[in-house]
Design a protein around this motif. Sequence first.
Motif, PDB file in Angstrom:
ATOM      1  N   SER A 594       0.844  -1.195   0.000  1.00  0.00           N
ATOM      2  CA  SER A 594       0.000   0.000   0.000  1.00  0.00           C
ATOM      3  C   SER A 594       0.879   1.244   0.000  1.00  0.00           C
ATOM      4  N   GLU A 647      -2.778  -1.733  -2.991  1.00  0.00           N
ATOM      5  CA  GLU A 647      -3.794  -0.805  -2.492  1.00  0.00           C
ATOM      6  C   GLU A 647      -3.332   0.608  -2.833  1.00  0.00           C
ATOM      7  N   GLY A 649      -4.497   4.814  -3.083  1.00  0.00           N
ATOM      8  CA  GLY A 649      -5.381   5.960  -2.945  1.00  0.00           C
ATOM      9  C   GLY A 649      -5.199   6.910  -4.120  1.00  0.00           C
ATOM     10  N   PHE A 685      -8.967   3.564  -4.380  1.00  0.00           N
ATOM     11  CA  PHE A 685     -10.000   4.132  -3.523  1.00  0.00           C
ATOM     12  C   PHE A 685      -9.814   5.642  -3.445  1.00  0.00           C
ATOM     13  N   GLY A 687      -8.885   8.490  -1.611  1.00  0.00           N
ATOM     14  CA  GLY A 687      -8.112   8.717  -0.394  1.00  0.00           C
ATOM     15  C   GLY A 687      -6.711   9.145  -0.743  1.00  0.00           C
ATOM     16  N   ASN A 692      -6.611   1.641   3.576  1.00  0.00           N
ATOM     17  CA  ASN A 692      -8.055   1.663   3.324  1.00  0.00           C
ATOM     18  C   ASN A 692      -8.777   0.548   4.076  1.00  0.00           C
ATOM     19  N   LYS A 694     -10.178  -2.277   3.313  1.00  0.00           N
ATOM     20  CA  LYS A 694     -11.438  -2.848   2.809  1.00  0.00           C
ATOM     21  C   LYS A 694     -11.130  -4.006   1.858  1.00  0.00           C
TER      22      LYS A 694
END
Length: 707
Positions: A594, A647, A649, A685, A687, A692, A694
């Motif tokens: 991430s 992941e 943002g 996502f 952000g 996150n 999720k």
Amino acid sequence: MAPAFLLLLQVLPGTQPLTLEGDPAAHMLAGIDSYLDRETFNSTKRRPNPPSRDGLARILGVVDKRVRFETLSLVESVSRPAEIHRGPGYRVLTVRWPVLDGLDAEGLLFQPDGAPKARIVALPDADQAPEQVEWPHKLAASGAQVIVPALVDRSAAGLVEPAIPRRLNQSRREFLYREAFEMGRHLIGYEIQKALAAVDWFARQEPKVPIAAAGYGEGGLLALHSAALDGRIAAALVSGYFGPREQLWREPVYRNVWGLLRAWGDADVAAMMAPRRLIIEPSRCPETPARPPEGAPGVLITPSLGEVLGEVERAKLLGASITLASDRGGRDYPMMDTALAALLDAVNVRLSPLDRAPRLSAPGRRTFEDLHAHIQAVVRGSERARKAFWANADASSVEKWKESTRPYRRHLWEEVLGKLPPPSEALQAETRLQYDRPRWKGYEVRLPIFPGVFAYGVLLVPTNLKAGEKRPVVVTQHGRAGRPQELIEPTTARAESVYKHFAAQLADQGFIVYAPQNPYLFEEHYRALQRKANPLKLSLFSFIAAQHDRTLEWLSTLPFVDAARIGYYGLSYGGKTASRIPPLLDRYAVCVTSGDFGEYIGKMASSERPESFLFTNEHEMYEFDLGNTFNYGDLAMLMAPRPFMVERGHGDGVGFDPWVDYEFARVRRHYNQMGIGGRAEIEFFVGVHEINAKGTFAFLKKHLNFP
């Protein structure tokens, strides 16, 4: 209710009490620091004799084939003729000569009126223009043909790319070092290539006379290493440079050389010249301030005479044919007549007196700009280089992929990150209770690796474990300057917004969770560790890999851990760790990265990317030759067939969505082609640089088969 083995226990069963006081992270970095100091001290005892000339050329970045040329080109304009001076028996010409495809050198040619008695490459310090150096005039007046290349100076880089209006105060030498280092090149290597291109030309000239090299300061470094690499150089004079190199990490970062101290100090390089003559003049070096206005700390300090003499004696013991030249005031003034006479004597020429050597006006040169443009061309061609590097990887099946990529994993660990030896300390964990919560208990853990070097983290054990039950583990990793505790119970609003206590969230959902402390904190301290590590062919990731390997070894022994179901999930620098460590360690069954994944080589080395690390103070991020070997897609594919997820943002300034998508498309295609497409996922996502929690949680549950 907690399982019986955890009730009221302050220490995990099978472990010793943790009695460490103070900040564990501070102790960790201090231990790594001491380890590196010991290894640096012992490095002189372990060096091969003789060392490899090809190995030295590689780490200096002398890897590209030089172009052949017939003659030097005169450089002149309407207002400035090529001939800028006439001295007694010689003339001085402004010249240019080809070095590599797309890169020329510039400088001066001192042409004697008669047949040359010797041919000499004269290398001034970086901050000296060829026109401002007096001593080449003395060599020319003695009958030598002399070429003086222009080097890149230490002035601020300034505005490098007009499209990116950011004026840099880091030095030009540091800027070029950064982009070259990532591509397996080096500013030192490029300037050696310029000197050796001049030697190539000298060697083709008639009459055949001895060739020599001489240099002061940065030029002394280049003269020494050029002569060590090229046997056509019959003698060399080094002034204002020679001495012990074990404190290389304190010098300017543009002198950082990957793995140098494994095989070479100055004495070892000097011995490579034997039986050719090397003259050392222990003059004062071109001293610089401890830290430039921007960029990496580093200082040039004149070594003591005793230190120089000690390295000279070590060189003699290694077989070097070395002469110490000194003169009245020799510790203050470089290139005294005694030193020049010794060099000329080595090539059978007598030094002629010269009453006064002029200081000429220097034209504007594009030495920095031309070299930067060349390196950027290398960066743009890096995808082709990586494709060639990966030619032997076979993706026709999962089994063939696993087998054919073993050499690539080994190369990543040993040649890019640097690999430590196996642990010398027994696996004896120390623990103590830090958290006692209704759903889980949290234990601090210390795992020894080497004397003073250990892994540290926090283990969260769910309280609803049943007797004999084995559960998966998720290793959750913090980012730069982070702490394991920030992933569990953050104490600041920022830590909560970034990490969202995702370690505690996973423990609440029944996972066993381990949150390690990685050593990238205390800012300049960890960057200094990287500087200390690099000359030993090590990096911060050498220690991180060893710490994670030991952690996995220990986790696999716990009776309530399913060793086949251990996953990794890291943010930011923890995401950077995700791309490097799980691919190497097979005990990691799943990996989630991430806040870091994307097209990485451009981010590191392209000056066309505004988010590039070339424009930041993060000088420790550069990994030697990564650009020709592994981009992030390649690192992710080393995880295959194990599941891998990104992941991202949309507003994360670490990168841009198109570059993330571009790099992940390669990963998705690779997994799809091997018939395991469901094991590679990406979640975008709304952000920023944050967890996150999720899609990643669903991914972990799916591939760790829990609950």
